[in-house]
Design an enzyme around this catalytic site. Structure first.
Site, short mmCIF file in Angstrom:
data_model
loop_
_atom_site.label_atom_id
_atom_site.label_comp_id
_atom_site.label_asym_id
_atom_site.label_seq_id
_atom_site.Cartn_x
_atom_site.Cartn_y
_atom_site.Cartn_z
N GLY A 101 0.87 -1.15 0.15
CA GLY A 101 0.04 0.00 -0.04
C GLY A 101 0.78 1.34 0.01
O GLY A 101 2.01 1.22 0.20
N GLN A 102 0.08 2.41 -0.16
CA GLN A 102 0.80 3.61 -0.27
C GLN A 102 1.61 4.07 0.98
O GLN A 102 2.67 4.59 1.00
CB GLN A 102 -0.21 4.94 -0.51
CG GLN A 102 -0.86 4.83 -1.96
CD GLN A 102 -1.79 6.05 -2.30
OE1 GLN A 102 -1.30 7.21 -2.19
NE2 GLN A 102 -3.06 5.80 -1.90
N ASP A 125 -2.10 -12.42 5.41
CA ASP A 125 -3.44 -12.00 4.83
C ASP A 125 -4.44 -11.78 5.96
O ASP A 125 -4.80 -12.70 6.80
CB ASP A 125 -3.98 -13.33 4.20
CG ASP A 125 -5.14 -13.16 2.98
OD1 ASP A 125 -5.72 -12.07 3.50
OD2 ASP A 125 -5.03 -13.46 2.20
N ASP A 157 -12.04 8.65 6.72
CA ASP A 157 -13.30 9.66 7.09
C ASP A 157 -14.45 8.86 6.49
O ASP A 157 -15.46 9.64 6.83
CB ASP A 157 -12.77 10.90 6.20
CG ASP A 157 -12.44 10.43 4.46
OD1 ASP A 157 -11.88 9.40 4.43
OD2 ASP A 157 -12.97 11.37 3.84
N TYR A 171 -18.11 0.01 2.38
CA TYR A 171 -16.66 0.22 3.03
C TYR A 171 -16.35 1.08 4.36
O TYR A 171 -15.69 0.35 5.36
CB TYR A 171 -15.98 0.84 1.90
CG TYR A 171 -14.57 1.82 2.38
CD1 TYR A 171 -13.50 0.65 2.69
CD2 TYR A 171 -14.31 3.07 2.68
CE1 TYR A 171 -12.28 1.25 2.75
CE2 TYR A 171 -13.17 3.36 2.81
CZ TYR A 171 -12.03 2.75 3.06
OH TYR A 171 -10.95 3.37 3.64
N LYS A 201 -14.90 -0.14 7.86
CA LYS A 201 -14.08 0.23 8.89
C LYS A 201 -14.21 0.72 10.12
O LYS A 201 -13.55 0.64 11.07
CB LYS A 201 -13.24 1.39 7.98
CG LYS A 201 -12.73 1.32 6.52
CD LYS A 201 -11.44 0.38 6.78
CE LYS A 201 -10.13 1.37 7.62
NZ LYS A 201 -9.03 0.51 7.57
#
Length: 312
Positions: free
Chosen positions: A10-11, A36, A102, A125, A129
């Site tokens: 990921g970033q 995983d 957010d 999503y 989260k």
């Protein structure tokens, strides 16, 4: 200090490696298939042998639109998997820094959201989260849950890289102008997370008192200032043009003109006052950071001799 990071590709993991290398911090990034989060058996088996001082859970199912058709996959990683990582950190006796979003808010309040504001995700999503936040908090009292937003960087797939690609293909790009948020440069976020990690390691508390410690809990960690997606696109094109890179005109459109399977919050700006108060951390304004990101991306293109090297 050894920091173990989930979500190797990921970033944020890439950014943490870059920032850690210049800070003398041992960053160990783990990801699939070794680790995983949707496969419970891999989580504790791998994490318990890492010798971590802090675990940063940056792994996530981030396909916002696809989550609407496969919510169980989003939940397996973002909720159940996050809880397993927090449990492993608790067994190791170390803090967990968990990355959230957010998108736990519906965007209807029209002011920057504070940590205590009502959570009301609009889609699968965001719901996954939020469930992950609850599971992390329940599993490990020594938790720092960091909600961030609109993350971009020189790595992976993100809005800034997409805009540069589109600028090389067309003269005008339609970009949503009626959604507001807090653009966050992943390298700035990574630096903030390392500062958080250092502080929580210095905080000597026993687990049962962790909830009373001001360094633990939920924090908003996002770039300074506010923007619409159209504002961000215009800044990307201006920064690119000033360096001789591709640019395009922005045609400002409404959300209704760009329908997506998942609803997005109309105004998900994050108030970061608590982060400043408790940790003394203020992320740079997004306008300065986007220039650095564009410069790095254009430099990468020039270095490879290919205009497509920075494409997602």
């Amino acid at each position: 200090m050894r920091i173990v990071v989930t979500g190797r590709e990921g970033q944020l993991a890439h950014s943490l490696r870059a920032v850690g290398a210049s800070s003398g911090v041992d960053i160990v990034c783990l990801g699939r298939p070794q680790l995983d989060l949707s496969e419970a058996a891999t989580v504790s088996a791998v994490l318990l042998g890492t010798g971590a001082d802090v675990i940063i859970n940056a792994a996530a199912y981030t396909a916002v639109d696809r989550a609407e058709s496969e919510p169980e996959k989003a939940h397996a990683v973002n909720a159940a998997g996050a809880g397993l990582v927090a449990q492993a950190a608790q067994r190791l006796g170390v803090p967990i820094v968990h990355i959230s979003t957010d998108y736990v808010f519906d965007g209807g309040w029209q002011h920057p959201y504070r940590e205590e504001d009502r959570v009301c995700p609009l889609g699968a999503y965001g719901a996954s989260k939020h469930d992950g936040e609850l599971r992390v908090a329940a599993a490990n009292p020594r938790h720092v849950i960091c909600r961030t937003s609109w993350v971009y960087s020189p790595y992976g797939q993100n809005f800034v890289k997409t805009m540069l690609r589109l600028a090389g293909e067309r003269d005008e790009v339609g970009v949503v102008a009626d959604q507001l948020g807090s653009p966050t440069y992943a390298l700035d976020l990574a630096e903030a997370l390392l500062r958080i990690a250092r502080r929580v390691l210095d905080e000597k508390v026993v687990d049962e008192k962790a909830a009373d410690t001001p360094l633990f809990g939920v924090f908003h960690v996002a770039g300074g200032g506010q923007a619409s997606w159209a504002d961000l696109a215009e800044a990307v094109f201006a920064a690119s043009a000033s360096s001789g890179g591709p640019s395009a005109r922005v045609r400002r459109i409404d959300t209704k003109d760009y329908p997506t399977p998942a609803r997005r919050p109309a105004d998900s700006r994050l108030d970061t006052g608590k982060l400043q108060e408790r940790y003394g951390i203020v992320l740079p304004d997004w306008r300065a950071s986007v220039g650095d990101c564009v410069s790095r991306l254009l430099g990468a293109r020039a270095g490879t001799g290919s205009s497509s090297s920075a494409s997602p």
